[in-house]
Design a protein around this motif. Structure first.
Motif, PDB file in Angstrom:
ATOM      1  N   UNK A1107       0.619  -1.250  -0.064  1.00 50.47           N
ATOM      2  CA  UNK A1107       0.293   0.160   0.136  1.00 50.47           C
ATOM      3  C   UNK A1107       0.721   1.675   0.191  1.00 50.47           C
ATOM      4  N   UNK A1108       2.082   1.088   0.388  1.00 56.82           N
ATOM      5  CA  UNK A1108       2.753   2.156   0.766  1.00 56.82           C
ATOM      6  C   UNK A1108       3.591   2.533  -0.423  1.00 56.82           C
ATOM      7  N   UNK A1109       3.860   1.628  -0.876  1.00 58.51           N
ATOM      8  CA  UNK A1109       4.642   2.303  -2.781  1.00 58.51           C
ATOM      9  C   UNK A1109       3.455   2.064  -3.721  1.00 58.51           C
ATOM     10  N   UNK A1110       2.451   2.556  -2.812  1.00 55.10           N
ATOM     11  CA  UNK A1110       1.318   2.631  -4.591  1.00 55.10           C
ATOM     12  C   UNK A1110       1.498   4.362  -4.092  1.00 55.10           C
ATOM     13  N   UNK A1111       1.460   4.763  -3.232  1.00 55.75           N
ATOM     14  CA  UNK A1111       1.340   6.065  -2.634  1.00 55.75           C
ATOM     15  C   UNK A1111       2.301   7.105  -3.344  1.00 55.75           C
ATOM     16  N   UNK A1112       1.559   8.383  -3.251  1.00 54.24           N
ATOM     17  CA  UNK A1112       3.009   9.521  -4.485  1.00 54.24           C
ATOM     18  C   UNK A1112       3.469   9.744  -3.058  1.00 54.24           C
ATOM     19  N   UNK A1113       2.234  10.549  -1.957  1.00 59.95           N
ATOM     20  CA  UNK A1113       2.963  11.645  -0.841  1.00 59.95           C
ATOM     21  C   UNK A1113       1.931  10.567   0.619  1.00 59.95           C
ATOM     22  N   UNK A1114       2.885  10.878   1.231  1.00 60.22           N
ATOM     23  CA  UNK A1114       2.191   9.453   3.138  1.00 60.22           C
ATOM     24  C   UNK A1114       1.159  10.972   3.459  1.00 60.22           C
ATOM     25  N   UNK A1115      -0.249  10.854   3.214  1.00 60.21           N
ATOM     26  CA  UNK A1115      -0.809  11.252   3.893  1.00 60.21           C
ATOM     27  C   UNK A1115      -2.113  10.632   3.514  1.00 60.21           C
ATOM     28  N   UNK A1116      -3.346  11.318   4.296  1.00 55.07           N
ATOM     29  CA  UNK A1116      -4.251  10.532   4.254  1.00 55.07           C
ATOM     30  C   UNK A1116      -5.661  11.042   5.028  1.00 55.07           C
ATOM     31  N   UNK A1117      -6.445  10.636   4.162  1.00 56.75           N
ATOM     32  CA  UNK A1117      -7.974  11.301   4.844  1.00 56.75           C
ATOM     33  C   UNK A1117      -8.831  10.220   4.848  1.00 56.75           C
ATOM     34  N   UNK A1207      -2.960   2.153   9.370  1.00 58.18           N
ATOM     35  CA  UNK A1207      -1.711   2.525  10.540  1.00 58.18           C
ATOM     36  C   UNK A1207      -0.458   2.410   9.778  1.00 58.18           C
ATOM     37  N   UNK A1208      -0.623   2.092   8.475  1.00 58.60           N
ATOM     38  CA  UNK A1208       0.292   1.952   7.950  1.00 58.60           C
ATOM     39  C   UNK A1208       0.681   3.868   7.905  1.00 58.60           C
ATOM     40  N   UNK A1209       0.063   4.255   7.259  1.00 58.07           N
ATOM     41  CA  UNK A1209       0.723   5.685   6.975  1.00 58.07           C
ATOM     42  C   UNK A1209       0.996   6.309   8.248  1.00 58.07           C
ATOM     43  N   UNK A1210       0.583   5.810   8.952  1.00 61.61           N
ATOM     44  CA  UNK A1210       1.111   6.403  10.903  1.00 61.61           C
ATOM     45  C   UNK A1210       2.427   5.523  10.666  1.00 61.61           C
ATOM     46  N   UNK A1212       4.756   5.211   8.907  1.00 59.04           N
ATOM     47  CA  UNK A1212       5.595   5.574   7.492  1.00 59.04           C
ATOM     48  C   UNK A1212       5.882   7.202   7.998  1.00 59.04           C
ATOM     49  N   UNK A1213       4.723   7.545   8.492  1.00 62.23           N
ATOM     50  CA  UNK A1213       5.313   9.432   8.615  1.00 62.23           C
ATOM     51  C   UNK A1213       6.087   9.046   9.602  1.00 62.23           C
ATOM     52  N   UNK A1214       5.903   8.389  11.244  1.00 61.92           N
ATOM     53  CA  UNK A1214       6.922   7.927  12.202  1.00 61.92           C
ATOM     54  C   UNK A1214       8.208   7.988  12.059  1.00 61.92           C
ATOM     55  N   UNK A1215       8.599   6.735  10.954  1.00 60.70           N
ATOM     56  CA  UNK A1215       9.634   6.159  10.714  1.00 60.70           C
ATOM     57  C   UNK A1215      10.424   7.173   9.543  1.00 60.70           C
ATOM     58  N   UNK A1216       9.481   8.486   8.669  1.00 64.23           N
ATOM     59  CA  UNK A1216      10.608   8.659   8.006  1.00 64.23           C
ATOM     60  C   UNK A1216      10.690   8.277   6.820  1.00 64.23           C
ATOM     61  N   UNK A1217       9.901   7.194   6.896  1.00 67.40           N
ATOM     62  CA  UNK A1217       9.254   6.472   5.330  1.00 67.40           C
ATOM     63  C   UNK A1217       9.946   4.988   5.493  1.00 67.40           C
ATOM     64  N   UNK A1218      11.090   4.430   6.625  1.00 69.93           N
ATOM     65  CA  UNK A1218      11.572   3.384   6.532  1.00 69.93           C
ATOM     66  C   UNK A1218      10.782   2.317   7.545  1.00 69.93           C
ATOM     67  N   UNK A1219      10.101   2.300   7.068  1.00 71.63           N
ATOM     68  CA  UNK A1219       8.966   0.841   7.996  1.00 71.63           C
ATOM     69  C   UNK A1219       9.042  -0.598   8.419  1.00 71.63           C
ATOM     70  N   UNK A1220       9.856  -0.740   6.710  1.00 69.85           N
ATOM     71  CA  UNK A1220      10.570  -2.633   6.937  1.00 69.85           C
ATOM     72  C   UNK A1220      11.917  -1.672   6.481  1.00 69.85           C
ATOM     73  N   UNK A1221      13.098  -3.198   6.983  1.00 68.06           N
ATOM     74  CA  UNK A1221      14.256  -2.698   6.739  1.00 68.06           C
ATOM     75  C   UNK A1221      14.104  -2.661   5.073  1.00 68.06           C
TER      76      UNK A1221
END
Length: 1284
Positions: A1107-1117, A1207-1210, A1212-1221
């Motif tokens: 899901x995160x790889x398919x998003x252009x910018x990390x935001x959600x509403x 949850x993934x968006x949260x 990603x934002x809190x880890x600076x885009x590095x959700x998983x190594x």
């Protein structure tokens, strides 16, 4: 012909005495000014040239010379006739609360009726009358109780009308309090005073003050509105207040400005001033008659004695903003009061708002342009126009407070001694300050420099304000000594060129006062000076007499105030003086009980010029004020002919010139430094440091020439007591101040000489030199102007009086205290002559590595070994080995590499002799002989190392390092051999095996050492975590913990397995996956009893990454259901409401309605969010948290997929885009290669429970929430201490 006032023939001395400025009488006499008339044309610049330096004093003098003229009345010598209601425009359009600045203008001419002709006034008024029976009112009435006043009180001011005739004439009115009222403080001989109303009315009576409702037409009785006011009359002012409890008035009318008092109808009367008319109404006619009688008497008294009072002049005046008011007030600081006026016009009229007694005031700076004048009854918050004006106002008000608090009783008594009427330092008249321990009186300007000396040298007190300090004995002491007799000691040798004058600058005063009292440069030396025992005996004898001058000379020449008298019953000089009834002696000794006496500096200053002569050519650079940090080339040097003769060092353009280009006095030199060869363009250079903070660099290519110059210069400024230092081949020599650990209050002078790594010191209390081996320092601290070191025997503190030479000393000592070479003797050593690196490596290995298998055989990380060895070589004292930060194998290899690289080796040049000892029967004796011939440092190092290896092999059952194994490792290392044969190993094996015999070891002490090591090993075993637990250091991340658990369980990981560490709370049914880089230890310490850490697969991670790889910018509403946990009285709504949420890179925002720009994920400007939280401060949990305290918010999604996206968006934002190594398996391999011993702060935290299947099945399954009707319902719980 100009008018000459009657007081113009008054002598200047009487006039200045009235101003309390009689310290300037000599200056006026020198200027040829004898009478007041001759001073009429003085200006501020002339006064300053005459020596009146303080601006306030100049203002006071000029203000007394040019008083405002007395305004003429409309009809001279005639009182005004009573005014009818139609003939006076009544005062007062009050504006309560705020005070607008309004100019008073008379009514139009056509509306003003002519003033009636006044009745003739008698030419002479009687001087005696009923007032002689009245009590005298004080000039400063005691303030009213503060209970009725508060800081929030605001003034009600009233407009007051002008008399038409006065408005036309425009005569300048009286300033406030500029004319003395004819009231004397002595009721018998004083002039006429106004009578006081009968007791039933008293001086204060409640009357009414009218205000006009219309100023356009003549007022009538119906147009007047009277208000009750509490009116108070004294010898200076007529004031009225809101109530009798008020302290600060609403209006003040100077009695000198009242020209008449007239009855105008029933119960009413008018008070007529030069420019105003005030209408009052009493409660009855009899009371009105009493007021009129008293006021008329006041008018008669003031008219008889309207004389100029030179004691009254303003310090400062101008506009200030009073916070809480709309307009500025005209403020006047006058003597001990502050007056507030509505504007400058009212100040000129003399009619103000209120006055503030400064004897109860305090001034405090608040912010940039504001300051507070605080009294017990109100706080006046003023704001000045500029910062500079604020400083001037604050200074003026503080001077006014000082004037109000001044008491001249002590000063007058001290000044009774004629010599105390002049400053002891600059001869200024009427000094108001004193040093109670030095027994001298001085002026205000010198007092500031005395304070800079500190209370240990000069205890500064005021003659006017510190009344409690001045006991009768202390006053009598100052009268007995006096400045003249005190200066016979303190200023016996003052050169005329160094003496102070009235116009001396602050820098000149500071230099002179420091030399006079701190250094004792000008004092008269006692014949017993330098003989401490005889000085103490003379003091004990003298305190039994009344000769205080002799006691002063003895004490300040070095006699100890607390010396032993030899009498057990009278153990101190103070006790002797008390026993013999010498109170002045007791007072003087008591004041000087803790006084710091500088004895050593005197010896430097009065040192006889040495008769050393030398001359020759040297190359010199320009003098500098900063240390030399770069190499000076030859082109920067100039060839000069230098001459050293009788304590003067001069340099000339050539040997034929008679006029020197410059020079130095030898007593001004504080340090001589010899630079290493080739430091600068010339091979041999030296530096001279002067006490004027200048550095002089000289050079030559001839070493013999430089050596002669260095010895000659050093001999010229080093005293004879320290001339033994000249015999050494020093690198730096000079004087410094020092403090010992036992006496850190008083600094003393010492001579220091640096030779290699040894510092030779000649301290003033010692007759021989003391040597400190800088390589053996336990600690060396370098501060801004203080260096202290701790050696095995003492702690010494060095102070720098001059920054330039002190920086050179500090840098030189730092270099000398470090490693100076590659041999053992050139290393930083301990007290036992063991290199610090060897001792610390042995200690660390003994404590943490004796049970490590293969110790000294296993190799560590080469990069860490090299880095640690470099730290030790740079400064071994600053390296502290700690478990967790350093590995045992790294430290052991550092020790081996140090011995392999050391120059000349551990056995020195006799290494072959050690290897050649072959006969087994005689080897031990040969070893003992060879050991005794080793250098001192080599002996201590070999003994310590063999002792350590002996202990290692005693625990070979744990570390597998037997005697033979240790010999194989250390033989080639210590002998720096290639290890092709066993000869070196055999020597090491013999040394360890026969350790007790060869090194004469006490077997009991050795056994005690082994018992201590055994106890340490057992203690560490008890602290070691048991099987089934994991050690978690402070630096361990969640990924490292996961790898550790998987390795313990021997679980193989595939490429698509996403193992993760979760924070789980079983009781509250929630969990949170930890980020791979999140530190584990802080999370563990924050867990409750129902929480734990759990390692399991994160089954949703793959879908989240897609899901995160398919998003252009990390935001959600989008819409979610929202509920907030409320704790008010333990109640909770328990219901969810639909809300619109926007999650961006910075915040999470909540809206009640969908009124946002979806494309930009931003709300409209007109629609502000209901809530907003910073994302970085939130902790996001999955599940339901039922009893979490606020602030906690619950978010509910309709589907599991939607919750996963949020949850993934949260994450990603809190880890600076590095959700998983990205390289999961590679990072696991890297982590696995790091030994467990490298971790720090091991704590037994995570129990390993169950099997792999149990771990996999421990994933919490969250199903439908009974509170909601959705089939697939998941909760997103946001918890965190954030501010909304």
């Amino acid at each position: 012909m100009s008018f000459v006032p009657p007081e113009s023939s008054q002598p200047v001395s009487d006039w200045l005495s009235g101003l309390r400025l009689d310290q300037y009488c000599p200056a006026f006499q020198e200027a040829g000014l004898g009478t007041l008339w001759e001073c009429q044309d003085l200006s501020s610049a002339q006064l300053q040239r005459m020596g009146v330096a303080l601006p306030g004093h100049r203002k006071r003098i000029l203000g007394s010379l040019r008083p405002p003229p007395v305004p003429p009345r409309v009809t001279p010598n005639r009182p005004p006739v009573p005014f009818t209601p139609g003939s006076v425009t009544m005062a007062t359009a009050p504006e309560p609360i705020s005070i607008p600045e309004q100019k008073e203008t008379p009514a139009p001419a056509e509306r003003i009726k002519p003033i009636p002709t006044p009745r003739p006034r008698p030419e002479n008024l009687p001087l005696k009358g009923p007032a002689q029976q009245l009590q005298t009112s004080e000039r400063k009435p005691s303030p009213v109780s503060p209970s009725s006043s508060s800081s929030s009180e605001r003034f009600h001011l009233y407009e007051q009308c002008l008399s038409p005739a006065q408005g036309e004439m425009g005569a300048p009115p009286l300033p406030p309090k500029s004319y003395a009222v004819g009231v004397s403080k002595e009721p018998t001989d004083g002039p006429y005073r106004p009578p006081v109303p009968p007791p039933r009315v008293s001086v204060c009576s409640r009357t009414t003050n009218p205000r006009s409702t219309s100023s356009g037409s003549p007022p009538t009785s119906r147009s007047l509105i009277y208000q009750h006011r509490w009116v108070k009359l004294d010898a200076e002012y007529l004031r009225y207040f809101d109530t009798e409890k008020d302290v600060y008035s609403k209006r003040i009318i100077p009695t000198v400005s009242i020209t008449g008092v007239v009855n105008v109808g029933e119960q009413k009367f008018e008070v007529v001033t030069h420019n105003r008319t005030f209408l009052f109404r009493a409660e009855c006619d009899s009371e009105r008659s009493e007021w009129v009688t008293v006021l008329k008497s006041c008018v008669r008294a003031t008219s008889l004695d309207v004389t100029f009072n030179p004691c009254v002049s303003y310090e400062m005046r101008g506009y200030l903003e009073l916070r809480g008011l709309r307009s500025k007030l005209y403020t006047v600081v006058c003597a001990d009061k502050v007056f507030l006026y509505k504007n400058a016009e009212e100040y000129r009229l003399g009619i103000g708002i209120t006055s503030i007694d400064m004897n109860v005031g305090n001034v405090k700076e608040v912010d940039r342009r504001a300051f507070d004048l605080t009294t017990p009854y109100r706080i006046f918050s003023f704001v000045a126009d500029t910062d500079q004006l604020k400083d001037q106002w604050v200074e003026a008000m503080r001077n006014s407070i000082a004037e109000a608090l001044s008491n001249y009783e002590v000063a007058e008594r001290i000044w009774a001694e004629p010599s105390n009427q002049m400053c002891a330092d600059c001869s200024a008249a009427k000094p108001e300050w004193a040093a109670i321990n030095l027994a001298v009186v001085f002026c205000k300007r010198c007092a500031g420099e005395h304070r800079g000396l500190g209370p240990s040298i000069s205890k500064v007190r005021s003659l006017k304000m510190d009344k409690k300090v001045w006991t009768e004995d202390l006053i009598q002491l100052f009268l007995a000594l006096g400045n003249e007799r005190a200066n016979q000691f303190w200023a016996a040798n003052v050169p005329p060129s160094e003496a102070l004058t009235l116009n001396s600058s602050s820098e000149e005063r500071r230099r002179f006062i420091t030399a006079k009292y701190r250094e004792g440069k000008y004092r008269r030396y006692h014949p017993l000076f330098g003989n401490q025992r005889e000085l103490n005996n003379a003091l004990c004898i003298n305190v039994q007499s009344s000769d205080v001058c002799e006691t002063l000379a003895l004490v300040f020449c070095g006699a100890e105030v607390s010396c032993d008298t030899g009498d057990p019953e009278l153990a101190s000089p103070i006790a002797l003086a008390q026993h013999h009834g010498q109170n002045l002696q007791v007072e003087f000794l008591t004041q000087n009980r803790n006084t710091e006496v500088k004895v050593s500096i005197d010896r430097v200053h009065y040192m006889a010029p040495p008769s050393v002569t030398h001359n020759g050519f040297l190359f010199k650079t320009a003098s500098m004020a900063r240390p030399i940090t770069e190499k000076k080339g030859k082109e920067e040097f100039s060839r000069r002919w230098c001459v050293l003769n009788d304590g003067n060092f001069s340099y000339y353009e050539s040997d034929k010139n008679a006029t020197p280009n410059g020079g130095l006095k030898m007593k001004e030199i504080v340090c001589l430094a010899v630079n290493p060869p080739e430091t600068h363009g010339y091979d041999h250079t030296f530096e001279l440091y002067s006490d004027a903070e200048r550095l002089y660099l000289f050079g030559t290519d001839n070493p013999e020439t430089m050596r002669e110059w260095v010895k000659s210069i050093a001999k010229s400024f080093i005293p004879a007591a320290a001339e033994d230092l000249l015999l050494k081949d020093f690198e730096r020599i000079g004087r410094l101040r020092y403090k010992d650990r036992l006496n850190r209050e008083m600094s003393r002078l010492g001579w220091f000489c640096l030779v290699g790594s040894s510092l030779h010191i000649r301290l003033e209390e010692h007759t021989t030199d003391e040597t400190i081996d800088l390589q053996k320092l336990l600690e060396l601290c370098d501060g801004r102007m203080l260096t202290n070191w701790t050696s095995p025997r003492r702690t010494l503190y060095i102070e720098g009086e001059r920054k330039l030479d002190f920086q050179g000393w500090a840098a030189a000592i730092q270099r000398a205290a470090g490693s100076t070479g590659d041999t053992l003797s050139q290393q930083q050593l301990t007290e036992a002559d063991i290199p610090v690196i060897v001792e610390r490596c042995i200690h660390f290995t003994t404590q943490y590595g004796l049970t490590s298998e293969g110790i000294y055989r296993k190799s560590g990380v080469n990069s860490k070994i090299a880095a640690l060895l470099e730290e030790f070589r740079r400064d071994a004292r600053c390296v502290w080995l700690k478990e967790g930060e350093h590995q045992v194998d790294d430290v052991s290899n550092v020790l081996k590499r140090f011995f392999r690289d050391i120059e000349e080796g551990l056995f020195g040049q006799a290494a072959d002799s050690w290897l050649s000892a072959t006969e087994e029967s005689s080897r031990i004796c040969q070893y003992r002989l060879l050991f005794s011939n080793l250098p001192r440092v080599n002996q201590a190092t070999l003994r310590a190392l063999v002792n350590h290896l002996y202990c290692v092999q005693r625990f070979a059952d744990l570390n597998q390092m037997t005697l033979h194994n240790l010999a194989i490792v250390f033989g080639p290392t210590l002998f720096q051999a290639d290890g092709q044969d066993y000869s070196a190993g055999r020597v090491i094996e013999d040394l360890i095996q026969h350790y007790v015999t060869i090194f004469d070891v006490n077997e009991q002490q050795l056994q005690k050492q082994l018992d201590e090591i055994t106890y340490i090993i057992k203690l560490r075993d008890n602290l070691t975590p048991k099987a089934g637990t994991v050690r978690i250091p402070a630096t361990m991340t969640a990924a490292e913990l996961t790898f550790e658990i998987l390795d313990r369980r021997k679980i193989s990981v595939k490429e698509k397995d996403y193992w993760c560490c979760f924070e789980v709370n079983e009781k509250e049914e929630l969990e949170r996956p930890l980020h791979c880089q999140e530190k584990v230890l802080p999370i563990f310490h924050s867990l409750g009893t129902d929480s734990h850490l759990l390692v399991k697969k994160h089954f949703s991670m793959e879908a989240m990454l897609v899901y995160l790889a398919s998003k252009v910018e990390v935001s959600k509403h989008g819409m979610m259901k929202f509920r907030e946990e409320r704790s008010l009285l333990g109640l909770s709504t328990g219901s969810f409401n639909d809300r619109y949420f926007i999650l961006t890179s910075t915040s999470l925002r909540l809206y009640k309605e969908i009124r946002v720009r979806v494309s930009l994920s931003l709300p409209l400007q007109s629609n502000r969010p209901e809530r907003e939280w910073p994302v970085k401060c939130l902790k996001v949990y999955q599940g339901i948290k039922r009893k979490l305290r606020p602030p906690t918010w619950y978010l509910c999604c309709d589907t599991q997929n939607e919750m996963r996206e949020w949850f993934a968006t949260f994450m990603s934002i809190q880890s600076g885009g590095r959700v998983w190594p990205a390289e999961w398996l590679k990072s696991r391999a890297a982590n696995h290669s790091v030994p467990l011993d490298a971790r720090f702060g091991n704590v037994s935290l995570i129990p390993l429970r169950g099997s792999e299947n149990e771990m996999r099945n421990s994933v919490a399954a969250f199903t439908a929430d009974p509170l909601m009707n959705h089939v697939e319902d998941f909760r997103l719980v946001i918890s965190g201490s954030v501010s909304q």
